[in-house]
Enzyme design. Structure first.
Site: not given
Ligand code: PGA
Length: 256
Positions: A17-19, A101, A103, A173, A179, A218, A239-240
């Site tokens: 997930n590149w956001k 998600h 967010e 999650e 993050g 993470s 994500g990251g």
């Molecule tokens: P992260 O994000 O790996 O940067 O913690 C995961 C996500 O939000 O799907």
């Protein structure tokens, strides 16, 4: 079929997930590097921002890598400025869409009823939904993890048919792990994944044993193997670490 055999049948899945990150050039480089590797033993899905989807489809054409979107509208068509429908995503060869998600839930007010409507749109247009659930730190510390997860899953369990579930993946999650560099321990992840699977048994046993439940929060190349070794952890939502080709490739290779 025994629960163990079903676990062996659940194909592992890693989604990146590149956001809202990266430029068009960086997106092209990431796709080029990742698609150069052949991941034959797991499903790998890249989830770039909307504006890069069409180009991503061209980059990934002919590879085994799937294409996903980070969200979609809960509505079919019409005056919804700024929104993107499930049908449009299907039109640019997306096969996967993230829903709920944390967010989207916290910053854009996506509640459980919206999550359900979006999931139904995704299923209707023959794509796969990756539905995210997870508790905040306060909720964990108050001992409310199972109540929160149960409530987030309830609408889906009540509404979707066993056939619909073939197009759904659940991503657990924990919000406190997204993050933050603070990952759930493999034991914490396994405990919640097993709980999710027990909830899915309310639909039926096949849905419980065949639905993939992936972990996010993470995930990196150093912790992926331990997390993915848990019996009810069927891969990861990254994500990251999905923005670094080498690390993302390593994560995918820990599962297959
Ligand atoms: P992260 O994000 O790996 O940067 O913690 C995961 C996500 O939000 O799907």
């Amino acid at each position: 079929m025994s629960a163990q055999n079903h676990a062996a049948l659940r194909r592992r899945l890693v989604a990146g997930n590149w956001k809202m990150n990266g430029t068009r050039t960086q997106a092209a480089e990431l796709m080029r590097d990742i698609s150069a590797v052949n991941f034959s033993d797991c499903d790998v899905v890249l989830v770039p921002p909307f504006v890069y989807l069409l180009e991503a489809q061209e980059h990934l054409y002919g590879t085994h890598i799937g294409l996903g979107a980070q969200s979609c509208s809960s509505e079919d068509v019409g005056a919804y400025t700024g929104d993107v429908s499930a049908q449009m995503l299907k039109d640019v060869a997306c096969h996967w869409v993230l829903v709920g998600h944390s967010e989207r839930r916290s910053l854009f007010g996506e509640d459980d009823s919206v999550v359900l409507k979006k999931t139904r749109q995704i299923i209707k247009h023959n794509m796969n939904a990756i539905v995210c659930v997870g508790e905040t730190l306060d909720e964990r510390e108050a001992g409310r993890v199972e109540d929160v997860i149960k409530a987030q899953l309830q609408g889906l369990i009540d509404d979707l048919t066993p056939e619909d579930w073939q197009q759904v993946v659940i991503a657990y999650e924990p919000v406190w792990a997204i993050g933050t560099g603070r990952t759930a321990t493999p034991e914490q992840a396994q405990q919640v994944h097993a709980f999710v699977r027990a909830q899915l048994a309310k639909v039926d046993e096949t849905v419980a044993s065949s639905t993939r439940i992936i972990y996010g929060g993470s995930v990196n190349a150093a912790n992926a193997a331990e997390l993915f070794a848990q019996p009810d952890v069927d891969g990861g939502l990254v994500g990251g670490a999905s923005l670094k080709a080498k690390e993302f490739i390593e994560i995918c290779q820990t599962v297959g």
